[in-house]
Design a protein around this motif. Structure first.
Motif, PDB file in Angstrom:
ATOM      1  N   GLN A   1       6.548  -1.151   5.921  1.00  0.00           N
ATOM      2  CA  GLN A   1       4.899  -1.949   5.891  1.00  0.00           C
ATOM      3  C   GLN A   1       5.167  -3.213   6.654  1.00  0.00           C
ATOM      4  O   GLN A   1       4.239  -3.586   7.397  1.00  0.00           O
TER       5      GLN A   1
ATOM      6  N   PHE B   1       7.015   0.948  12.351  1.00  0.00           N
ATOM      7  CA  PHE B   1       6.702   2.141  11.451  1.00  0.00           C
ATOM      8  C   PHE B   1       6.854   3.536  12.009  1.00  0.00           C
ATOM      9  O   PHE B   1       7.569   4.305  11.823  1.00  0.00           O
TER      10      PHE B   1
ATOM     11  N   ASN C   1       0.807  -1.253   0.121  1.00  0.00           N
ATOM     12  CA  ASN C   1      -0.016  -0.068  -0.201  1.00  0.00           C
ATOM     13  C   ASN C   1       0.985   1.318  -0.225  1.00  0.00           C
ATOM     14  O   ASN C   1       1.713   1.592   0.982  1.00  0.00           O
ATOM     15  N   ILE C   2       0.537   1.991  -1.157  1.00  0.00           N
ATOM     16  CA  ILE C   2       1.788   3.191  -1.121  1.00  0.00           C
ATOM     17  C   ILE C   2       1.010   4.469  -1.656  1.00  0.00           C
ATOM     18  O   ILE C   2      -0.049   4.350  -2.234  1.00  0.00           O
TER      19      ILE C   2
ATOM     20  N   THR D   1       7.279   2.991  -1.981  1.00  0.00           N
ATOM     21  CA  THR D   1       8.085   4.198  -1.358  1.00  0.00           C
ATOM     22  C   THR D   1       7.771   3.884   0.183  1.00  0.00           C
ATOM     23  O   THR D   1       8.231   4.791   0.763  1.00  0.00           O
ATOM     24  N   ASN D   2       7.114   2.634   0.705  1.00  0.00           N
ATOM     25  CA  ASN D   2       7.261   2.606   2.118  1.00  0.00           C
ATOM     26  C   ASN D   2       8.430   1.859   2.691  1.00  0.00           C
ATOM     27  O   ASN D   2       8.639   1.241   3.769  1.00  0.00           O
TER      28      ASN D   2
ATOM     29  N   LEU E   1      -3.004   5.676   7.844  1.00  0.00           N
ATOM     30  CA  LEU E   1      -1.689   5.133   8.544  1.00  0.00           C
ATOM     31  C   LEU E   1      -0.619   4.536   7.389  1.00  0.00           C
ATOM     32  O   LEU E   1       0.386   5.073   7.450  1.00  0.00           O
ATOM     33  N   PRO E   2      -1.088   3.749   6.446  1.00  0.00           N
ATOM     34  CA  PRO E   2      -0.143   3.174   5.450  1.00  0.00           C
ATOM     35  C   PRO E   2       0.838   4.041   4.794  1.00  0.00           C
ATOM     36  O   PRO E   2       1.732   4.072   4.457  1.00  0.00           O
ATOM     37  N   CYS E   3       0.071   5.150   4.621  1.00  0.00           N
ATOM     38  CA  CYS E   3       0.681   6.286   3.578  1.00  0.00           C
ATOM     39  C   CYS E   3       1.331   7.269   4.626  1.00  0.00           C
ATOM     40  O   CYS E   3       1.525   8.340   3.980  1.00  0.00           O
ATOM     41  N   ASN E   4       1.220   7.449   5.643  1.00  0.00           N
ATOM     42  CA  ASN E   4       1.687   8.394   6.417  1.00  0.00           C
ATOM     43  C   ASN E   4       1.176   9.884   6.149  1.00  0.00           C
ATOM     44  O   ASN E   4       1.802  10.390   6.182  1.00  0.00           O
TER      45      ASN E   4
ATOM     46  N   MET F   1       6.600   8.955   0.117  1.00  0.00           N
ATOM     47  CA  MET F   1       5.872   8.820   1.186  1.00  0.00           C
ATOM     48  C   MET F   1       6.609   9.859   2.142  1.00  0.00           C
ATOM     49  O   MET F   1       7.549   9.953   2.329  1.00  0.00           O
ATOM     50  N   SER F   2       5.619  10.711   2.836  1.00  0.00           N
ATOM     51  CA  SER F   2       6.320  11.606   4.010  1.00  0.00           C
ATOM     52  C   SER F   2       6.692  10.859   5.014  1.00  0.00           C
ATOM     53  O   SER F   2       6.305   9.717   5.445  1.00  0.00           O
TER      54      SER F   2
END
Ligand code: SF4
Lengths: 297, 369
Positions: free
Chosen positions: B25, B234, A228-229, B8-9, A281-284, B92-93
């Motif tokens: 993740q 995370f 998930n991104i 990107t995570n 959450l997953p993508c912050n 991702m931030s």
């Protein structure tokens, strides 16, 4: 004062409330168990248990779960109960209408959408939707169609979606009723999108790698969860989605889409009670803070 | 043209001699060679796969193919068919966020303080602290522990760890008694136990129970860096990228009631008897280390583990001070050398002896030998 309609221990509410505490902005969380009253003193006064709030002091409302409601006292007299109930409904509608006049997230009314209307409006806004049809007895042996519940967002109805493509078999009980058939759309990834007042936060879900989850990523694979991104929608798609949300009078919601192997964006559905935690959450994205900031401003 | 995108995570933490992919993740990390990092960096800056092969020449073709296969097989990345598609995946931030002035507290509870624990907890609750470690350098009987746990009623504190001395009465019944009411107790460590053992929580005992033979009578045991403590969590990784991974949003009260960032640190910002926690927190020096990340710390800044490793500012090598007067030396109790990628026993290192003496850790070091 910010008014939040929610449930006990709702994590998203608690997270947003944490930021409001940081900001020192006053807010009140109204739970479904609360006893609510309304009088028109002071141009409208709301009572939440013992707590009194003037409508004019409320500058933002978040309809996270629920809305203003009056618990009817049952007098065990059908006539009287019905009379009071009808009275209450009018007052409830009025108060909710008043609450929707200020800056709000969600609405008292828009908790349910009609899937068929949504699809029609989506097409009108220029979005691509999967081919679908409504049939009593779907005789066509076209394996690319899957059957779905026509009502609400049972987009992946449990008995029905266990259908492993390409074999489509209907339960007997369904074959006589009116069913909704939607053509299966091949996907490169799925999108889960949170919408709030014209802004989008999207997440791509890469489920194709795992044959087990090709039809529904919610059939979660523990060992290797789908990736998930964060994802950025093309502006043309954002414009079309905004058109749809506006035509449905929704200021928030979560939207499901598919990106096909040829990179086309296909609209699936919208859920007005947008769960944003699963995108945040997953993508912050920290949508909890975005919401707090929106309510505060 | 084909492009390749690292999910990107997955964050590359580049070390001087080798690097780490922190998969946020799946919450696990993997060591990778720096050659691969160079390739990832190239691909991430929108160089097409075709151009990459061209740049690296025929002699590296096979290696690059292997690297790409490694990344796809382990689901670290995916192919994009066009630059347009590639650009739809923004980074991702890595911002760290969360509300609350304090998130965690460590208290060395003296017998004197035990009686006033209620007011301390009330203050912590007011600061919206949610997790707490209570250190008792003595055995506690069941009534004592129960009365401590009762004080949490009506607070929002959701996680409590207790450290206390082992004694004869500690057994299954003892632990079950602690279950009697719903409390935020998440783990209890009995030191000075006759054995080492960890019993994870289950349906009978609702918290983790650890027994340790080591003797804990001060905070000097803390701050050990070991691969066993690395954690690709995370939010923790994000916190480490932006703040000090140990001290951020932490408050400590030492055995004498002194309010500090961590009980083992030297600077006190008042005593609990006369100063409110909120007041101490407002002291200009209280948060001085909160923004110090591993990227600011000598040696650690070159280490591939820096975002999954916890820091320690209470016990350092005492080798570096920055212009603002902050201690930016590597944690004393780390035996890892990022330049050679080797682990050694920290306490025997000749250059550490002075710091060991300074902190009075000689006895602890001897006992561990
Ligand atoms: S050098 Fe040691 S303390 Fe510093 S980041 Fe690496 S493992 Fe952690």
């Amino acid at each position: 004062m910010i008014l939040i309609f929610s449930e006990v221990n709702d994590l998203s509410t608690l997270a947003v409330a944490g930021y409001l505490d940081d900001y020192g902005v006053p807010y009140t969380v109204v739970l479904k168990t609360d006893t609510l009253r309304y009088t028109d003193a002071d141009k409208g006064t709301l009572y939440i248990g013992e707590n009194k709030i003037c409508l004019k002091d409320i500058h933002a409302v978040w309809f996270r779960r629920g809305k203003f409601f009056i618990r009817s006292n049952a007098f065990k007299d059908r006539e009287l109960d019905l009379y009071l109930y009808e009275n209450n409904v009018i007052i409830e509608d009025y108060v909710n209408y008043k609450l929707e006049q200020v800056k709000s997230i969600g609405s008292a009314a828009g908790l349910h959408v009609n899937k068929l209307i949504v699809l029609e409006k989506a097409k009108a806004c220029g979005l691509t939707v999967p081919d679908y049809c409504l049939e009593h007895d779907f005789q066509q042996q076209d394996a690319t169609y899957i059957v779905k519940g026509v009502n609400g967002n049972t987009h992946f109805n449990s008995d029905q979606l266990r259908i492993i493509l390409p074999v489509v078999k209907l339960n007997d009980s369904h074959s006589s009723g009116l069913s909704f058939f939607q053509r299966y759309t091949e996907k490169k990834y799925e999108l889960r999108i949170f919408y709030l007042h014209g802004r989008f936060w999207s997440m791509a879900i890469f489920s194709q790698n795992d044959p087990q989850t090709t039809t529904d990523f919610r059939k979660y694979n523990k060992e290797r969860p789908n990736r998930n991104i964060p994802y950025t929608l093309p502006t043309a798609i954002e414009a079309k989605l905004t058109c749809l949300m506006e035509s449905l009078s929704l200021n928030t919601g979560s939207i499901d889409m598919i990106v096909t192997p040829s990179l086309e964006h296909v609209f699936l559905e919208v859920n007005p009670v947008g769960q944003f935690g699963m995108v945040s959450l997953p993508c912050n994205y920290n949508l909890e803070k975005e919401i707090a900031d929106f309510l505060k401003s | 043209m084909t492009y390749f995108k690292l999910f990107t995570n997955c964050i590359v933490s580049k070390g001087i001699a080798r690097s780490l992919i922190c998969d946020l993740q799946r919450q696990s990390s993997t060591l990778i060679p720096n050659d691969l990092v160079a390739i990832i960096t190239e691909l991430d800056s929108a160089t097409s796969v075709e151009d990459l092969f061209r740049q690296y020449g025929a002699e590296n073709r096979e290696t690059i193919s292997e690297y790409l296969a490694y990344l796809t097989e382990n689901e670290y990345g995916f192919y994009c068919e066009s630059l347009e598609e590639f650009n739809r995946f923004p980074p991702m931030s890595t911002a760290f966020s969360g509300s609350g002035k304090i998130t965690n507290a460590v208290i060395e509870v003296s017998e004197d303080m035990e009686r006033n624990l209620g007011t301390i907890l009330e203050q912590l609750n007011g600061l919206r602290c949610t997790s707490l470690v209570l250190m008792f350098y003595r055995p506690m009987d069941i009534d004592g522990l129960q009365s401590v746990l009762e004080r949490f009623d009506g607070t929002e504190i959701s996680s409590v760890e207790i450290v206390t001395a082992y004694h004869e009465a500690v057994g299954a019944d003892f632990l079950k008694n602690l279950n009697a009411r719903l409390t935020p107790l998440t783990s209890i460590l009995f030191y000075n136990a006759p054995f080492d053992r960890t019993d994870p929580w289950d349906r009978n005992i609702y918290f983790d129970v650890r027994f340790s033979r080591s003797n804990i009578h001060s905070f000097k045991h803390c701050g050990i860096v070991s691969a066993a403590y690395f954690d690709t969590n995370f939010p923790k990784v994000l916190e480490a990228m932006n703040h000090n991974s140990c001290l951020h949003k932490k408050i400590g009260i030492d055995i004498h009631g002194n309010i500090k960032n961590c009980p083992a640190m030297e600077t006190s910002f008042g005593n609990i008897r006369e100063t409110k926690l909120a007041e101490a927190l407002e002291h200009p020096g209280f948060k001085q280390y909160w923004g110090l990340t591993k990227d600011d710390i000598a040696v650690c800044r070159d280490c591939e583990y820096r975002y999954i490793c916890t820091d320690c500012r209470a016990y350092t090598g005492r080798t570096h001070i920055d212009t603002g007067g902050l201690d930016t030396s590597k944690p004393l109790k780390c035996g890892y050398d990022p330049y050679t990628n080797e682990w050694a026993e920290w306490s025997v290192h000749p250059l550490r002896q002075e710091a060991i003496r300074y902190y009075g850790l000689e006895e602890l070091v001897r006992n561990n030998e």
